[in-house]
Motif scaffolding. Structure first.
Motif, mmCIF file in Angstrom:
data_model
loop_
_atom_site.group_PDB
_atom_site.id
_atom_site.type_symbol
_atom_site.label_atom_id
_atom_site.label_comp_id
_atom_site.label_asym_id
_atom_site.label_seq_id
_atom_site.Cartn_x
_atom_site.Cartn_y
_atom_site.Cartn_z
ATOM 1 N N ALA A 196 -6.655 -7.855 8.243
ATOM 2 C CA ALA A 196 -7.414 -7.411 7.075
ATOM 3 C C ALA A 196 -6.801 -6.183 6.415
ATOM 4 N N TYR A 197 -7.026 -6.088 5.119
ATOM 5 C CA TYR A 197 -6.701 -4.900 4.335
ATOM 6 C C TYR A 197 -7.969 -4.118 4.042
ATOM 7 N N GLY A 198 -7.821 -2.821 3.795
ATOM 8 C CA GLY A 198 -8.884 -2.046 3.186
ATOM 9 C C GLY A 198 -8.782 -2.220 1.678
ATOM 10 N N ARG A 199 -9.634 -1.541 0.945
ATOM 11 C CA ARG A 199 -9.525 -1.512 -0.523
ATOM 12 C C ARG A 199 -8.893 -0.191 -0.940
ATOM 13 N N PHE A 200 -7.928 -0.242 -1.836
ATOM 14 C CA PHE A 200 -7.281 0.947 -2.372
ATOM 15 C C PHE A 200 -8.338 1.950 -2.828
ATOM 16 N N THR A 201 -8.218 3.191 -2.353
ATOM 17 C CA THR A 201 -9.235 4.208 -2.623
ATOM 18 C C THR A 201 -8.790 5.227 -3.667
ATOM 19 N N GLY A 202 -7.505 5.288 -3.962
ATOM 20 C CA GLY A 202 -6.970 6.350 -4.808
ATOM 21 C C GLY A 202 -7.248 6.180 -6.285
ATOM 22 N N GLY A 203 -6.722 7.137 -7.045
ATOM 23 C CA GLY A 203 -6.808 7.083 -8.500
ATOM 24 C C GLY A 203 -5.488 6.612 -9.085
ATOM 25 N N ASN A 204 -5.246 6.978 -10.332
ATOM 26 C CA ASN A 204 -4.032 6.522 -11.007
ATOM 27 C C ASN A 204 -2.837 7.430 -10.741
ATOM 28 N N THR A 205 -2.686 7.861 -9.504
ATOM 29 C CA THR A 205 -1.487 8.572 -9.092
ATOM 30 C C THR A 205 -0.467 7.596 -8.494
ATOM 31 N N GLU A 206 -0.848 6.358 -8.355
ATOM 32 C CA GLU A 206 0.031 5.296 -7.853
ATOM 33 C C GLU A 206 -0.411 3.967 -8.462
ATOM 34 N N MET A 218 -9.795 -8.108 18.053
ATOM 35 C CA MET A 218 -10.423 -9.086 17.173
ATOM 36 C C MET A 218 -9.867 -9.000 15.760
ATOM 37 N N GLY A 219 -9.484 -7.780 15.340
ATOM 38 C CA GLY A 219 -9.009 -7.621 13.981
ATOM 39 C C GLY A 219 -8.159 -6.388 13.823
ATOM 40 N N THR A 220 -7.234 -6.427 12.861
ATOM 41 C CA THR A 220 -6.420 -5.266 12.508
ATOM 42 C C THR A 220 -6.711 -4.910 11.062
ATOM 43 N N PHE A 221 -6.711 -3.605 10.748
ATOM 44 C CA PHE A 221 -7.083 -3.124 9.427
ATOM 45 C C PHE A 221 -6.041 -2.136 8.923
ATOM 46 N N VAL A 222 -5.455 -2.455 7.766
ATOM 47 C CA VAL A 222 -4.319 -1.708 7.247
ATOM 48 C C VAL A 222 -4.558 -1.325 5.785
ATOM 49 N N GLY A 223 -3.566 -0.681 5.184
ATOM 50 C CA GLY A 223 -3.569 -0.342 3.769
ATOM 51 C C GLY A 223 -2.208 -0.691 3.194
ATOM 52 N N HIS A 224 -1.567 0.303 2.539
ATOM 53 C CA HIS A 224 -0.164 0.204 2.129
ATOM 54 C C HIS A 224 0.040 -0.582 0.837
ATOM 55 N N ASP A 225 -0.527 -1.777 0.753
ATOM 56 C CA ASP A 225 -0.333 -2.639 -0.415
ATOM 57 C C ASP A 225 -1.586 -2.550 -1.292
ATOM 58 N N HIS A 226 -1.474 -1.848 -2.405
ATOM 59 C CA HIS A 226 -2.638 -1.435 -3.177
ATOM 60 C C HIS A 226 -3.364 -2.578 -3.868
ATOM 61 N N ASP A 227 -2.672 -3.683 -4.102
ATOM 62 C CA ASP A 227 -3.275 -4.797 -4.834
ATOM 63 C C ASP A 227 -3.743 -5.922 -3.912
ATOM 64 N N ASN A 228 -3.884 -5.619 -2.639
ATOM 65 C CA ASN A 228 -4.446 -6.574 -1.682
ATOM 66 C C ASN A 228 -5.721 -6.009 -1.069
ATOM 67 N N ASP A 229 -6.708 -6.858 -0.885
ATOM 68 C CA ASP A 229 -7.886 -6.449 -0.121
ATOM 69 C C ASP A 229 -8.389 -7.599 0.763
ATOM 70 N N TYR A 230 -7.519 -8.579 0.990
ATOM 71 C CA TYR A 230 -7.951 -9.786 1.698
ATOM 72 C C TYR A 230 -8.010 -9.599 3.211
ATOM 73 N N SER A 231 -8.684 -10.535 3.838
ATOM 74 C CA SER A 231 -8.645 -10.665 5.291
ATOM 75 C C SER A 231 -8.381 -12.133 5.594
ATOM 76 N N VAL A 243 -12.558 5.960 8.920
ATOM 77 C CA VAL A 243 -11.134 5.903 9.280
ATOM 78 C C VAL A 243 -10.317 5.944 7.994
ATOM 79 N N PHE A 244 -9.447 6.938 7.880
ATOM 80 C CA PHE A 244 -8.492 7.018 6.781
ATOM 81 C C PHE A 244 -7.182 6.410 7.280
ATOM 82 N N THR A 245 -6.775 5.287 6.688
ATOM 83 C CA THR A 245 -5.589 4.600 7.216
ATOM 84 C C THR A 245 -4.341 4.878 6.375
ATOM 85 N N GLY A 246 -4.028 6.139 6.212
ATOM 86 C CA GLY A 246 -2.711 6.507 5.730
ATOM 87 C C GLY A 246 -2.547 6.714 4.238
ATOM 88 N N ASP A 247 -1.451 7.393 3.902
ATOM 89 C CA ASP A 247 -1.135 7.800 2.532
ATOM 90 C C ASP A 247 -2.323 8.536 1.920
#
Length: 378
Positions: free
Chosen positions: A239-249, A217-230, A35-39
């Motif tokens: 829960a958050y995912g882990r930022f997957t991108g490079g240094n473009t942001e 049971m759970g929701t999984f988001v992105g958006h905030d690059h410096d969070n990965d908590y649940s 699942v790719f959750t945006g941006d």
């Protein structure tokens, strides 16, 4: 598996690490669904960028879905045009959009031993920015979306003899409840929180609807690059995912992915998972690209009067998907564990099993090699 905020710029060397990390994680974990959750895309040409990122999953014949973020349609493609691009990529399993630009949809997972629905995955568009001039910031779920979720949940519950099916939800922008939960000292929070959740200022009640329906049971988001908590909040994992991108942001965490395991076997038979009457022990950890695990913590979650759910980040498939290594532990009113064999979700495109797991194990696939931590809460 959840990838989020790839922020891919086609032809920009700063994005090379994003593709490298996605490919490494896919090869290491061999997931059955992504699942790719945006941006996902962050520059023109948006179509080429989108196809380049999705090819990581498609070329490996891994089923995948995409929910959009606030930046995806800021390039040279509308949401509707990008949705059609996503649908045209082999192994995409989300439905056609019909008349909508970017529809919400629910994916039903079937049990390994029959054609009955056993779990649900809600994939929703959290939109971009507020359209009200006196309300700044990000958009919120519309009342139509809340009503759509309620009607879908009610219909599946009715077909299941009045019992809610265990479910997960995926979207890009966090709900306002993420900040409420993170600020509560009594809430169980695991992971890194380096910034406030950039949630909408208005709350239209999606979390309340999920709590009342009793399936998510759970929701999984992105958006905030410096969070990965649940964090557990009123029996639902936020829960958050882990930022997957490079240094473009902006980013201050090694890029990686959220791995979500669901198993259809009893929790007590799985290493690291222990279930007892009224409580569930869950194992949560980060796994590095080198195969080491970091940030390990085992936490006990007490069952509340309303029922508590433990879970780990998770993924999706459409109605003709089925299990083959899957385990769900859930408490709804009274604690119960679905007793199943190990399960894997089956790919719609090829009929091959999709690996999905759900007894509350959470892993973040990252790039740094850090020392393994153990933190027992008790």
């Amino acid at each position: 598996m959840q990838f989020t905020d790839v922020h891919f710029k086609y032809g920009n060397p700063a994005s090379d690490i994003a593709l490298k990390r996605i490919n490494e994680v896919l090869d290491a974990e061999r997931p059955d669904l992504v699942v790719f959750t945006g941006d996902v895309v962050y520059a023109k040409p948006a179509e080429t960028a989108m196809r380049t990122v999705l090819a990581c999953a498609s070329s490996r014949k891994i089923p995948f879905v995409v929910t959009f973020g606030n930046h995806d349609n800021e390039q040279d493609k509308t949401r509707a045009e990008l949705y059609d691009v996503v649908r045209s990529v082999p192994y995409n399993i989300q439905p056609d959009r019909g008349e909508a630009d970017s529809p919400d949809y629910v994916l039903a997972l079937q049990a390994s031993d029959s054609n009955r629905d056993a779990a649900l995955l809600y994939c929703m568009d959290s939109h971009s920015y507020s359209r009200l001039p006196d309300v700044k910031g990000y958009a919120w779920f519309t009342f139509d979306q809340v009503n759509w979720y309620r009607s879908q949940s009610a219909a599946y519950t009715e077909r299941n003899g009045g019992k809610p099916l265990p479910a997960l939800a995926f979207f890009h922008i966090p709900l306002p409840e993420y900040n409420q939960a993170a600020a509560d000292e009594s809430a169980i929070l695991i992971g890194t929180r380096m910034e406030k959740a950039c949630a909408p200022l208005l709350n239209t009640g999606m979390f309340a609807a999920m709590k009342e329906a009793g399936d998510v049971m759970g929701t999984f988001v992105g958006h905030d690059h410096d969070n990965d908590y649940s964090v557990m909040w009123h029996g639902i994992l936020l829960a958050y995912g882990r930022f997957t991108g490079g240094n473009t942001e902006y980013n201050h965490l090694p890029n990686g992915a959220r791995v979500i395991l669901m198993k259809e076997t009893p929790a007590h038979s799985l290493p690291g998972f222990v279930s007892k009457a009224g409580r569930l022990w869950t194992k949560r950890f980060i796994r590095t690209a080198t195969g080491k695990t970091i940030g390990v913590s085992v936490r006990r979650l007490e069952r509340s009067n309303q029922g508590a759910v433990t879970f780990s980040p998770f993924t999706t498939t459409l109605s003709s998907v089925r299990f083959t290594t899957f385990s769900i532990c859930i408490a709804l009113g009274a604690f119960f564990t679905l007793m199943f064999r190990r399960v894997m979700l089956c790919s719609l495109a090829s009929g091959s099993p999709l690996a999905m797991s759900a007894t509350l194990s959470t892993r973040l696939q990252v790039t740094s090699s850090m020392q393994m931590l153990r933190n027992s809460v008790g």
